[in-house]
Design a protein around this motif. Structure first.
Motif, short mmCIF file in Angstrom:
data_model
loop_
_atom_site.label_atom_id
_atom_site.label_comp_id
_atom_site.label_asym_id
_atom_site.label_seq_id
_atom_site.Cartn_x
_atom_site.Cartn_y
_atom_site.Cartn_z
N GLY A 1 0.75 -1.15 -0.21
CA GLY A 1 0.10 -0.13 0.11
C GLY A 1 0.94 1.11 -0.11
N SER A 2 0.21 2.35 -0.22
CA SER A 2 1.12 3.68 -0.30
C SER A 2 1.36 4.28 1.04
CB SER A 2 0.02 4.95 -1.00
OG SER A 2 -0.36 4.36 -2.24
N PHE A 3 0.98 3.63 2.02
CA PHE A 3 1.10 4.31 3.39
C PHE A 3 1.94 3.35 4.15
CE2 PHE A 3 -2.33 6.70 1.71
CZ PHE A 3 -1.85 8.00 1.67
N GLY A 4 2.62 2.19 3.71
CA GLY A 4 3.38 1.10 4.53
C GLY A 4 2.50 0.12 4.90
N GLU A 5 1.41 -0.11 4.31
CA GLU A 5 0.56 -1.53 4.59
C GLU A 5 1.22 -2.30 3.78
OE1 GLU A 5 -0.53 1.26 2.84
OE2 GLU A 5 -2.66 1.86 3.41
N TRP A 6 1.06 -3.78 4.61
CA TRP A 6 1.76 -4.81 4.13
C TRP A 6 1.13 -5.97 4.16
CZ3 TRP A 6 2.87 -8.82 7.33
CH2 TRP A 6 2.77 -8.46 8.97
N CYS A 7 1.68 -7.07 3.59
CA CYS A 7 1.00 -8.44 3.52
C CYS A 7 1.88 -9.51 3.74
CB CYS A 7 0.00 -8.64 2.50
SG CYS A 7 1.11 -8.79 0.95
#
Length: 136
Positions: free
Chosen positions: A98-104
């Motif tokens: 994601g653009s704001f540091g979201e991760w998986c």
């Protein structure tokens, strides 16, 4: 050839074959337990229907959730991350999604298969598929 009862019992214990009550012969091996009880704490069973094109149905993992927990559980919540596009944490690969540091956490089979494992961050890749939710 006639087999002794002790030999048949030993063979059964080595191969997990279910024996008949009389030990007169071997029966068909019992099917693996497909119970989803062990997925109760791992997001429930992984859906095996309506799979995206290119996903191999036989290689879909059993449980939906990641062994280290998902990002959306408070107890396993992890911060957003902007320090690198991917990495290795406690033996599992992840990537920023994601653009704001979201991760998986990442997984094989277009995100539906086994969780990708690692011993070093170079074992992981930015192009790997997310195996679950993209969040932090």
């Amino acid at each position: 050839m006639k087999l002794s009862a002790s030999f048949v019992l030993m063979l059964a214990s080595l191969t997990n074959i279910t024996l008949g009550a009389t030990l007169g012969g071997l029966m068909v091996p019992r099917a693996a337990d497909d119970s989803n009880d062990d997925c109760a704490n791992l997001g429930g069973p992984m859906p095996k229907s309506n799979l995206p094109e290119g996903v191999i149905a036989n290689d879909v993992r059993k449980c939906a959730g990641h062994p280290l927990g998902s990002q959306d559980k408070d107890v396993n919540a992890r911060d957003c991350w902007t320090g690198s596009p991917y990495g290795c944490t406690d033996g599992y690969c992840w990537k920023v999604c994601g653009s704001f540091g979201e991760w998986c956490w990442t997984a094989a089979n277009k995100g539906k298969g086994a969780w990708l494992t690692c011993s070093h961050y170079t074992d992981c890749h930015e192009t790997d598929f997310c195996g679950g939710k993209c969040s932090c």
